[in-house]
Design a protein around this motif. Structure first.
Motif, mmCIF file in Angstrom:
data_model
loop_
_atom_site.group_PDB
_atom_site.id
_atom_site.type_symbol
_atom_site.label_atom_id
_atom_site.label_comp_id
_atom_site.label_asym_id
_atom_site.label_seq_id
_atom_site.Cartn_x
_atom_site.Cartn_y
_atom_site.Cartn_z
ATOM 1 N N LYS A 175 35.946 87.268 -23.055
ATOM 2 C CA LYS A 175 34.895 86.439 -22.471
ATOM 3 C C LYS A 175 33.517 86.971 -22.838
ATOM 4 O O LYS A 175 32.529 86.253 -22.761
ATOM 5 C CB LYS A 175 35.048 86.405 -20.940
ATOM 6 N N GLN A 176 33.456 88.258 -23.207
ATOM 7 C CA GLN A 176 32.190 88.879 -23.593
ATOM 8 C C GLN A 176 32.244 89.266 -25.068
ATOM 9 O O GLN A 176 33.251 89.822 -25.536
ATOM 10 C CB GLN A 176 31.906 90.120 -22.752
ATOM 11 N N MET A 177 31.150 89.015 -25.795
ATOM 12 C CA MET A 177 31.113 89.326 -27.219
ATOM 13 C C MET A 177 31.311 90.814 -27.484
ATOM 14 O O MET A 177 32.031 91.212 -28.401
ATOM 15 C CB MET A 177 29.778 88.854 -27.812
ATOM 16 N N ARG A 178 30.663 91.657 -26.684
ATOM 17 C CA ARG A 178 30.757 93.100 -26.899
ATOM 18 C C ARG A 178 32.205 93.578 -26.797
ATOM 19 O O ARG A 178 32.662 94.376 -27.620
ATOM 20 C CB ARG A 178 29.898 93.827 -25.871
ATOM 21 N N ILE A 179 32.923 93.078 -25.795
ATOM 22 C CA ILE A 179 34.315 93.494 -25.612
ATOM 23 C C ILE A 179 35.189 92.959 -26.742
ATOM 24 O O ILE A 179 36.113 93.630 -27.208
ATOM 25 C CB ILE A 179 34.834 93.028 -24.245
ATOM 26 N N ALA A 180 34.892 91.741 -27.215
ATOM 27 C CA ALA A 180 35.648 91.178 -28.335
ATOM 28 C C ALA A 180 35.488 92.050 -29.578
ATOM 29 O O ALA A 180 36.464 92.310 -30.301
ATOM 30 C CB ALA A 180 35.168 89.757 -28.623
ATOM 31 N N ILE A 181 34.271 92.530 -29.822
ATOM 32 C CA ILE A 181 34.022 93.400 -30.980
ATOM 33 C C ILE A 181 34.728 94.740 -30.807
ATOM 34 O O ILE A 181 35.312 95.282 -31.752
ATOM 35 C CB ILE A 181 32.515 93.604 -31.182
ATOM 36 N N GLU A 182 34.718 95.278 -29.582
ATOM 37 C CA GLU A 182 35.407 96.546 -29.321
ATOM 38 C C GLU A 182 36.909 96.412 -29.557
ATOM 39 O O GLU A 182 37.537 97.293 -30.152
ATOM 40 C CB GLU A 182 35.139 96.997 -27.886
ATOM 41 N N VAL A 223 31.238 94.404 -38.720
ATOM 42 C CA VAL A 223 31.604 93.123 -38.136
ATOM 43 C C VAL A 223 31.536 92.064 -39.230
ATOM 44 O O VAL A 223 30.484 91.812 -39.807
ATOM 45 C CB VAL A 223 30.658 92.739 -36.974
ATOM 46 N N ILE A 224 32.673 91.456 -39.532
ATOM 47 C CA ILE A 224 32.753 90.483 -40.610
ATOM 48 C C ILE A 224 32.413 89.075 -40.130
ATOM 49 O O ILE A 224 31.738 88.315 -40.812
ATOM 50 C CB ILE A 224 34.175 90.469 -41.218
ATOM 51 N N ASP A 225 32.891 88.754 -38.940
ATOM 52 C CA ASP A 225 32.696 87.382 -38.460
ATOM 53 C C ASP A 225 32.782 87.352 -36.939
ATOM 54 O O ASP A 225 33.539 88.125 -36.336
ATOM 55 C CB ASP A 225 33.772 86.467 -39.062
ATOM 56 N N VAL A 226 31.985 86.486 -36.336
ATOM 57 C CA VAL A 226 32.058 86.259 -34.891
ATOM 58 C C VAL A 226 32.038 84.752 -34.649
ATOM 59 O O VAL A 226 31.509 83.986 -35.458
ATOM 60 C CB VAL A 226 30.875 86.920 -34.141
ATOM 61 N N GLY A 227 32.622 84.346 -33.558
ATOM 62 C CA GLY A 227 32.658 82.917 -33.265
ATOM 63 C C GLY A 227 33.038 82.661 -31.821
ATOM 64 O O GLY A 227 33.185 83.586 -31.018
ATOM 65 N N ILE A 228 33.202 81.386 -31.487
ATOM 66 C CA ILE A 228 33.546 80.963 -30.128
ATOM 67 C C ILE A 228 34.843 80.164 -30.164
ATOM 68 O O ILE A 228 35.025 79.300 -31.028
ATOM 69 C CB ILE A 228 32.422 80.113 -29.514
ATOM 70 N N VAL A 229 35.733 80.478 -29.257
ATOM 71 C CA VAL A 229 36.990 79.744 -29.115
ATOM 72 C C VAL A 229 36.923 78.946 -27.815
ATOM 73 O O VAL A 229 36.726 79.515 -26.736
ATOM 74 C CB VAL A 229 38.195 80.702 -29.076
ATOM 75 N N GLN A 230 37.076 77.638 -27.901
ATOM 76 C CA GLN A 230 37.026 76.781 -26.718
ATOM 77 C C GLN A 230 38.379 76.107 -26.505
ATOM 78 O O GLN A 230 38.996 75.619 -27.439
ATOM 79 C CB GLN A 230 35.929 75.725 -26.872
ATOM 80 N N LYS A 231 38.795 76.100 -25.246
ATOM 81 C CA LYS A 231 40.090 75.510 -24.909
ATOM 82 C C LYS A 231 39.930 74.654 -23.652
ATOM 83 O O LYS A 231 39.336 75.090 -22.665
ATOM 84 C CB LYS A 231 41.119 76.626 -24.677
ATOM 85 N N GLN A 232 40.457 73.461 -23.718
ATOM 86 C CA GLN A 232 40.362 72.548 -22.578
ATOM 87 C C GLN A 232 41.540 72.776 -21.641
ATOM 88 O O GLN A 232 42.705 72.717 -22.049
ATOM 89 C CB GLN A 232 40.349 71.104 -23.063
ATOM 90 N N THR A 233 41.252 73.080 -20.382
ATOM 91 C CA THR A 233 42.296 73.277 -19.376
ATOM 92 C C THR A 233 42.105 72.282 -18.234
ATOM 93 O O THR A 233 41.130 71.538 -18.194
ATOM 94 C CB THR A 233 42.245 74.719 -18.825
ATOM 95 N N THR A 234 43.035 72.309 -17.287
ATOM 96 C CA THR A 234 42.928 71.400 -16.139
ATOM 97 C C THR A 234 41.725 71.739 -15.269
ATOM 98 O O THR A 234 41.237 70.894 -14.511
ATOM 99 C CB THR A 234 44.207 71.478 -15.293
ATOM 100 N N GLU A 266 36.622 73.416 -19.302
ATOM 101 C CA GLU A 266 36.603 74.039 -20.627
ATOM 102 C C GLU A 266 36.573 75.556 -20.509
ATOM 103 O O GLU A 266 35.783 76.117 -19.758
ATOM 104 C CB GLU A 266 35.367 73.558 -21.403
ATOM 105 N N TYR A 267 37.457 76.195 -21.246
ATOM 106 C CA TYR A 267 37.582 77.659 -21.216
ATOM 107 C C TYR A 267 37.028 78.210 -22.528
ATOM 108 O O TYR A 267 37.494 77.849 -23.609
ATOM 109 C CB TYR A 267 39.053 78.033 -21.050
ATOM 110 N N THR A 268 36.026 79.064 -22.433
ATOM 111 C CA THR A 268 35.344 79.578 -23.626
ATOM 112 C C THR A 268 35.517 81.086 -23.747
ATOM 113 O O THR A 268 35.344 81.825 -22.765
ATOM 114 C CB THR A 268 33.839 79.246 -23.583
ATOM 115 N N ARG A 269 35.852 81.526 -24.946
ATOM 116 C CA ARG A 269 35.942 82.962 -25.237
ATOM 117 C C ARG A 269 35.292 83.233 -26.591
ATOM 118 O O ARG A 269 35.192 82.360 -27.441
ATOM 119 C CB ARG A 269 37.402 83.419 -25.269
ATOM 120 N N PHE A 270 34.881 84.479 -26.768
ATOM 121 C CA PHE A 270 34.329 84.913 -28.047
ATOM 122 C C PHE A 270 35.427 85.574 -28.875
ATOM 123 O O PHE A 270 36.355 86.185 -28.330
ATOM 124 C CB PHE A 270 33.186 85.912 -27.833
ATOM 125 N N LYS A 271 35.320 85.434 -30.182
ATOM 126 C CA LYS A 271 36.243 86.126 -31.071
ATOM 127 C C LYS A 271 35.443 86.891 -32.119
ATOM 128 O O LYS A 271 34.342 86.495 -32.506
ATOM 129 C CB LYS A 271 37.191 85.142 -31.761
#
Length: 211
Positions: free
Chosen positions: A103-110, A64-75, A78-83
C-alpha cells in the motif's frame, strides 16, 4: 535555524541494521565458514536471507527499474497498491531482480530490493568477440538469448571499447551484471519492464547453463 544553516546540513543517513542470521546458511556465512558466493552455488544452498548477499558481495548496488500502481475492483470499492521492480548487482558477475507490492511505495521498494538480493544469480563474463579475442572479462563468452513473457533479448559479445549497444533499461541491467561491451537485440513489448528484466536475467543465466 537560518535557511543557510539548513542548506549546509548534510543529508541524514538511515542507521544500518545489524544482520542477525536466522538460517543454517546464514550462520555459516556469519561465522565465516562460508566466505564466497561460489561456495554457496557449488553446494546448492538455498539463500533465504538478504544479509548473506550483503556480506559476501559488499559492493552490490541496487537500482529501481520501474514503479507503478495496481488497481483492483472489490465489493468494498477500488483497492490500490504500489508495485516496484528493483535490480541488484555488483558489476562483477552477479545480478538479481525482484518485485514487491504494498500500500506504500517505500515498502514496495523494500520488498522488491529484498527479493532482488535473494534472486541474485552468477553471470559468466568473458570475451567471445572474434574482433577482440582478449582474455579480459568485459563481455559475454558467447551469444546468449533469454525470454521473459513476450520479450526476447539476445546479447552478442562485443570488442573492447564498443560499450553497451542497448536501450536504457537493458543497458543498466547489463552494467549492473558487469558487462562493459556488447551488442543486443530485443523483440516484443520491451516497455513492459517486468518481462524485459526477466528476459535479461534469463539471458545472462545462459552463460552458465550453456557454458
Amino acid at each position: 535555524m537560518s535557511k543557510s544553516e539548513q542548506r549546509s546540513r548534510p543529508p541524514r543517513k538511515e542507521p544500518e541494521q545489524v544482520w542477525t542470521p536466522r538460517t543454517k546458511l546464514g550462520n555459516l556465512v556469519a561465522t565465516e565458514k562460508i566466505t564466497t558466493m561460489k561456495e554457496i552455488y557449488e553446494n546448492g544452498y538455498r539463500i533465504q536471507e538478504a544479509g548473506i548477499i550483503k556480506k559476501l558481495l559488499p559492493g552490490i548496488k541496487t537500482e529501481v527499474i520501474d514503479v507503478g500502481i495496481v488497481q483492483k475492483q472489490t465489493t468494498n470499492g477500488e483497492y490500490t497498491r504500489f508495485k516496484a521492480l528493483v535490480a541488484a548487482g555488483d558489476e562483477n558477475g552477479w545480478l538479481g531482480i525482484g518485485q514487491g507490492k504494498s500500500k506504500q511505495m517505500r515498502i514496495a521498494i523494500e520488498k522488491a530490493t529484498n527479493q532482488a538480493y535473494l534472486n541474485v544469480s552468477p553471470v559468466k563474463l568473458g570475451c567471445g568477440s572474434w574482433e577482440c579475442r582478449c582474455d579480459q572479462h568485459h563481455s559475454v563468452p558467447f551469444k546468449v538469448r533469454g525470454r521473459g513473457g513476450s520479450v526476447t533479448v539476445e546479447v552478442i559479445p562485443g570488442p573492447r571499447g564498443l560499450g553497451l549497444v542497448a536501450g536504457g533499461n537493458i543497458r543498466n541491467l547489463l552494467k549492473l551484471a558487469g558487462l562493459k561491451d556488447a551488442w543486443t537485440k530485443s523483440t516484443g513489448s520491451t516497455n513492459t519492464m517486468t518481462s524485459t528484466s526477466r528476459a535479461v536475467l534469463d539471458c545472462l543465466r545462459q552463460t552458465f547453463s550453456q557454458g
